[in-house]
Motif scaffolding. Structure first.
Motif, short mmCIF file in Angstrom:
data_model
loop_
_atom_site.label_atom_id
_atom_site.label_comp_id
_atom_site.label_asym_id
_atom_site.label_seq_id
_atom_site.Cartn_x
_atom_site.Cartn_y
_atom_site.Cartn_z
N VAL A 1 -14.59 -11.24 7.13
CA VAL A 1 -16.01 -11.50 7.16
C VAL A 1 -16.39 -12.41 8.32
O VAL A 1 -17.26 -12.07 9.11
CB VAL A 1 -16.48 -12.14 5.84
CG1 VAL A 1 -17.99 -12.22 5.81
CG2 VAL A 1 -15.98 -11.34 4.66
N THR B 1 -12.46 -10.99 -9.19
CA THR B 1 -13.12 -10.28 -10.29
C THR B 1 -12.20 -9.90 -11.45
O THR B 1 -12.42 -8.91 -12.10
CB THR B 1 -13.81 -9.00 -9.78
OG1 THR B 1 -12.84 -8.18 -9.14
CG2 THR B 1 -14.93 -9.33 -8.82
N ASP C 1 -6.20 -8.53 -8.93
CA ASP C 1 -6.03 -8.51 -7.48
C ASP C 1 -6.41 -9.87 -6.93
O ASP C 1 -7.25 -10.57 -7.48
CB ASP C 1 -6.92 -7.46 -6.86
CG ASP C 1 -6.54 -6.09 -7.35
OD1 ASP C 1 -5.34 -5.79 -7.33
OD2 ASP C 1 -7.43 -5.35 -7.78
N LEU D 1 -2.03 -2.87 -3.73
CA LEU D 1 -2.14 -4.01 -2.84
C LEU D 1 -2.01 -5.31 -3.60
O LEU D 1 -2.78 -5.57 -4.51
CB LEU D 1 -3.49 -4.00 -2.14
CG LEU D 1 -3.74 -2.85 -1.18
CD1 LEU D 1 -5.18 -2.89 -0.72
CD2 LEU D 1 -2.82 -2.94 -0.01
N GLY E 1 0.80 -1.21 0.00
CA GLY E 1 0.00 0.00 0.00
C GLY E 1 0.83 1.26 0.00
O GLY E 1 0.30 2.34 -0.17
N VAL F 1 -14.45 -17.85 -3.59
CA VAL F 1 -14.33 -16.53 -2.98
C VAL F 1 -15.25 -16.35 -1.78
O VAL F 1 -15.18 -15.35 -1.10
CB VAL F 1 -14.62 -15.43 -4.00
CG1 VAL F 1 -13.52 -15.38 -5.03
CG2 VAL F 1 -15.95 -15.66 -4.67
N ARG F 2 -16.12 -17.31 -1.55
CA ARG F 2 -17.01 -17.15 -0.40
C ARG F 2 -16.42 -17.80 0.84
O ARG F 2 -17.11 -18.43 1.63
CB ARG F 2 -18.35 -17.79 -0.72
CG ARG F 2 -19.49 -16.80 -0.66
CD ARG F 2 -20.77 -17.56 -0.58
NE ARG F 2 -21.62 -17.22 -1.70
CZ ARG F 2 -22.91 -17.54 -1.74
NH1 ARG F 2 -23.46 -18.19 -0.74
NH2 ARG F 2 -23.62 -17.22 -2.78
N VAL G 1 -7.49 -12.24 -3.48
CA VAL G 1 -8.06 -12.20 -2.15
C VAL G 1 -7.60 -13.45 -1.42
O VAL G 1 -7.63 -14.54 -1.98
CB VAL G 1 -9.59 -12.19 -2.24
CG1 VAL G 1 -10.18 -12.09 -0.85
CG2 VAL G 1 -10.06 -11.05 -3.11
N ARG H 1 -7.73 -8.03 1.45
CA ARG H 1 -8.13 -8.82 2.59
C ARG H 1 -9.51 -8.36 3.01
O ARG H 1 -9.74 -7.19 3.22
CB ARG H 1 -7.15 -8.56 3.72
CG ARG H 1 -7.68 -8.96 5.06
CD ARG H 1 -6.78 -9.98 5.60
NE ARG H 1 -7.57 -11.04 6.15
CZ ARG H 1 -7.16 -11.76 7.19
NH1 ARG H 1 -6.01 -11.54 7.72
NH2 ARG H 1 -7.90 -12.72 7.63
N ALA H 2 -10.40 -9.28 3.09
CA ALA H 2 -11.72 -8.92 3.57
C ALA H 2 -11.98 -9.74 4.81
O ALA H 2 -11.75 -10.93 4.83
CB ALA H 2 -12.76 -9.23 2.52
#
Lengths: 425, 531
Positions: free
Chosen positions: A76, A133, A137, A69, A55, A101-102, A139, A73-74
């Motif tokens: 959840v 997507t 990038d 990036l 970043g 991705v889930r 994830v 990072r998500a």
């Protein structure tokens, strides 16, 4: 390396196979693996995974491009999975990779070995990345497999707690037959905001269903067998979306549910090794389906016509306007996984005669038809693919914590099963 | 006697009883049984968008079993050929392909073709008979959805013919055929060419149809992130309090395409970027971003609020157009590693065309919330990357507290809402670089929808078709919104046409527009983001 765990090459082989499905690419970084380790060392390693100086641009100029990036990072949810042995851990790892991705943000797979006196804690950490997507990038999430031995295996919650990402909902998934009443089980359930089971795995279906009913007072309960029913429920509801057919609903007089059981000499080979080799309670789905219809329509149990025999039974229930016959019938077949529904028929008495609402499954398709007053209307074919375990899990992971419709159906399923059993006894 | 469930929901008496089996199911939004009549069914839109959207909606279980499609067009086709046309479209363009034969065969039984000229009254009489038969045979209950996949110039003709054949009214006002059900009409952009033409078109449609029967598609509104924008703003307590002139310095809306005119030179040369993008997508994004919280999340409340924003955007005086707009046209260059020829060399484009392929504007919203906050909108073709985003630049910290420590003024915070691709939200803020001394760098906090939720979100057409079938007009534009958007742009179009709106600037394909666009912001001491 723990001989019961998946070896690195095996895991890579699994990855390669998953990648062939083409949906999304999953890449595992080289794994960090340590025997005789400590919770603190594991936590330190997990933290270091995200330490890369990302970043920040290196020129000192204004940071104008926001694509710096390497990994997004998500955060959840946390997922804790407890399994009985290394083989089950492999199956879980495989399923988690299928989540695509889930995925959970951090998955911790626990393999308790209370009877072993080897080193108390072995850990293996891998990170999995998916292309997000198409923008280049990726994830990522981490998966931690912990083998906990000896006395420490009685205090799993203490091992897990420091490793969770804070401030996130935690789901506890218990594949296989859960040890209701076991203190370790209770501790872990306590940690979860939601606990996931598959009631088809219960070795004692009735007591299992009743236990789930009480468990829900403490946390949300999810059931993969219920999730498997969702397409059947949808198709059933569609019959009565049209007002002209909805009037048949209070007059239903018969519900017959057929479900698959393994034939006595089953040679079915599961290419899909995510599927458990056997299904302990193949009746679970059919019972939940019947419980669902009964509670949505306000049916009440009246008496048992034919008690439980070979897994099937026949009850009489009191509907809104009619008495209803409920039949559950096991059908030996190799065509689908044991426990899956094969056919649902709802019969109703209308003003001008009987009507029947039919869903008949034929492997990956189903015929859906309405027979009204002697005429077949709206005969159609629809897709009916058995969802993969990963798909079931992923949609359960996105669920709300409480699902009152399921809880009603669960309670009713236990009552229906109990009545069929009582009469048999 | 034992009770299965004493708390089971009683079926509520009164107006049409809800389906008790629907409660708690994932698909709570089931389309009503209906017939969808596609006018102009042999065209590109049906093949590329409508057929795949219908098939995916079907697979998702959203289409009721009675659902029927009637293709209506001039070409003389059989049902079989038309079905094949749809099947080819799905197999080529659908996100779920190839088609499963058994499912398709079953669906195809509900697909028919109606041959006729749009100006031939007999064709409509026959169509009415056909729809009545379908109602009887398939139980579509008199519900009809007309999709106008034809040039807007044909709308009035078709609407009038439908009216004469008794097909335009809702069931309760029909003089022939089924007395039940609804009639809805979906129309595609461009809705008008300027304010006058839009008014005329609205007027002609309104003579036959009620406004609540008309669904004007702006497919941008069907995109997940645009709907997420409302959730982001009104579902969180954090952002709304700072969503105003006190904290926000300026807003940039970018709708950038990498493609050129892609074989639509004829259409595009007569249209230009302002009409093609700003009038609909650009101003709709602006309205969704800037509107007040609606009283309820229903179609009328939402559209009332959007209209209020558009009404607060003061149309420019003609004399101000040159200072507040920049129009550009691309010349040859490189985009995404491929050579792009000049716009004027495109097929069907006039060799001396003055049509803009790029536009940048500065708009003001004269409301208590937004007075003094400039809204910059830019859109263009042949730009370096395909991106749609809304970027909010916040005001700087009031005091340069760290300047004494030798730290220069810190960059202002930016919140970027990315609509496509990589839908997400990004926040930029300053952070101390670790170590002795004080050094401050800007860092990004990046959230992506795709990394938190299943990315397989429905195509905008799937969402919008289903909305129209369920009667939810929230994501469609209303007549007054359309007219107001034209009213904002009319002075610009007029000034440009009169040669008073500043020159047409040229930019190389693959650049972020002409330098004049940068100057537009530079004058205000700001700069465009490079998204």
């Amino acid at each position: 390396m723990n001989d019961r765990s998946l070896s690195v090459t095996e895991e890579q082989a699994v990855h390669r196979r998953l990648m062939q499905f083409g949906a999304d690419e999953s890449l595992a970084t080289p794994m960090w693996e340590e025997r005789e380790t400590s919770v603190r060392a594991i936590a330190a390693h997990l933290a270091s995974l995200w330490d890369a100086p990302v970043g920040l641009d290196d020129g000192g100029d204004r940071l104008i491009l926001e694509k710096g990036l390497p990994h997004a990072r998500a955060s959840v949810l946390n997922l804790i999975v407890t399994v009985v042995d290394g083989a089950a851990a492999d199956r879980v790892v495989h399923t988690l990779m299928g989540l695509g991705v889930r995925h959970p943000s951090r998955a911790i797979v626990l393999v308790p070995e209370p009877d072993s006196d080897a080193s108390p804690l072995d850990a293996r950490i891998s990170t999995h990345c998916h292309d997000a997507t198409g923008g280049g990038d990726r994830v990522c999430y981490e998966e931690v497999v912990l083998t906990v031995r000896g006395e420490a295996a009685a205090h799993l919650s203490g091992v897990v707690a420091p490793l969770l990402i804070h401030d996130l909902p935690t789901h506890v998934w218990w594949p296989g037959d859960p040890p209701f009443g076991d203190p370790v089980f209770d501790q872990l359930v306590e940690m979860g905001d939601r606990v996931l089971f598959d009631s088809a795995d219960f070795s004692h279906l009735l007591s299992g269903l009743r236990r789930l009913g009480t468990l829900r007072r403490k946390s949300g309960v999810g059931d993969l067998s219920w999730e498997r029913l969702s397409w059947w429920q949808e198709l059933t509801a569609q019959f009565f979306d049209a007002p002209r057919f909805r009037r048949y609903l209070p007059n239903l007089s018969r519900l017959r549910v057929r479900y698959a059981v393994a034939p006595p000499t089953s040679r079915r080979h599961d290419e899909d090794d995510e599927v458990a080799p056997g299904v302990a309670a193949p009746m679970a789905q059919a019972l939940l389906y019947a419980g669902w219809i009964a509670t949505r329509l306000g049916w009440r149990r009246h008496r048992t016509l034919e008690p439980m025999k070979d897994g099937g039974f026949r009850l009489r229930l009191e509907g809104k306007h009619e008495m209803v016959d409920l039949l559950l019938e096991p059908m030996p077949t190799d065509a689908v996984r044991p426990g899956e529904l094969l056919s649902v028929r709802l019969r109703s008495l209308g003003e001008t005669g009987a009507s029947e609402f039919i869903i008949d499954r034929d492997r990956d398709d189903a015929t859906v038809a309405t027979n009204c007053d002697g005429m077949t209307a709206l005969l159609r074919r629809v897709a009916m693919e058995s969802p993969r375990e990963a798909e079931l899990l992923s949609s359960q992971l996105t669920m709300d914590v409480v699902d009152p419709v399921y809880e009603d159906a669960l309670r009713a399923a236990a009552i229906l099963l109990a009545s069929a059993r009582e009469a048999a006894a | 006697m034992q009770t299965v469930d004493r708390q089971a929901q009683p079926v509520v008496a009164g107006k049409p009883e809800a389906n008790p089996l629907r409660e708690g199911l994932r698909l709570e939004r089931m389309a009503e049984p209906c017939t969808m009549v596609i006018c102009g069914a042999t065209g590109d839109l049906t093949e590329r968008k409508l057929a795949p959207a219908l098939y995916n909606t079907l697979l998702g279980g959203f289409l009721p079993p009675e659902f029927t499609v009637v293709g209506f067009a001039r070409r003389d086709l059989t049902d079989e050929v038309f079905r094949q046309h749809l099947l080819d479209g799905i197999n080529e363009h659908s996100r779920n392909k190839p088609v499963k034969p058994a499912i398709w065969e079953s669906f195809a039984r509900g697909i028919e073709y109606h041959h006729g000229n749009f100006d031939d009254p007999v064709a409509y009489v026959e169509l009415a008979k056909r729809l009545d038969r379908i109602d009887r045979d398939r139980g579509t209950a008199g519900n009809r959805l007309f999709y106008f996949a034809v040039p807007p110039s044909l709308y009035p003709e078709i609407v009038n013919q439908l009216d004469r054949a008794g097909l335009a009214a809702n069931g309760d006002r029909r003089t022939t055929g089924s007395k039940r059900g609804w009639t809805r009409v979906i129309v595609e952009k461009p809705f008008g060419y300027d304010l006058d033409s839009a008014r005329t078109l609205n007027h002609e449609m309104a003579e036959v149809l009620d406004e609540d029967q008309v669904y004007r598609i702006d497919h941008y509104l069907g995109k997940e992130t645009v709907q997420n924008l409302s959730v982001f703003r009104f579902g969180n307590g954090l952002f709304e309090p700072i969503w105003n002139r006190r904290y926000i310095d300026s807003v940039q809306i970018t709708v950038a395409e990498t493609v050129g005119v892609e074989g639509r030179g004829d259409f595009y040369d007569a249209t230009g970027a302002l009409r093609d993008i700003v009038q609909n997508h650009g101003l709709q994004l602006l309205a969704m971003f800037a509107m007040e919280p609606p009283i309820e999340f229903g179609a009328e409340d939402l559209r009332d609020e959007k209209l209020k924003v558009l009404r607060a955007v003061k149309p420019m005086a003609r004399a101000d157009v040159a200072a507040n707009t920049v129009r550009g046209q691309y010349v040859s260059g490189w985009v995404e590693g491929a050579r792009v020829s000049s716009y004027r060399d495109e097929p069907e484009v006039a060799p001396a065309s003055e049509t803009e392929t790029f536009v940048a504007l500065k708009l003001a919203i004269d409301s208590w919330r937004w007075a003094g906050v400039p809204f910059y909108i830019r859109t263009g073709k042949a730009l370096p990357s395909r991106v749609t985003e809304i970027a909010v630049q916040f005001r700087r910290a009031p005091l340069a507290l760290f300047s004494r420590a030798g730290v220069p003024q810190i960059d202002p915070n930016v919140l970027a809402i990315r609509v496509q691709p990589d839908e997400g939200i990004l926040l930029r803020f300053g952070a101390k670089v670790p170590g002795q001394g004080l050094q401050i760098r800007t860092v990004n906090m990046d959230f992506r929808y795709g990394s938190s939720f299943a990315v397989d979100s429905p195509d905008a057409y799937e969402t919008l078709l289903l909305d129209a079938m369920t009667g939810d007009a929230s994501l469609f534009t209303r007549d007054d919104e359309v007219e107001r958007a034209w009213a904002i742009l009319d002075p610009i179009l007029e000034a440009w046409a009169a040669g008073e709106g500043g020159p047409l600037h040229f930019y190389g394909a693959g650049s972020w527009g002409p330098p004049a666009a940068d100057e537009l912001l530079d004058r205000d001491g700001r700069a465009w983001r490079k998204p």
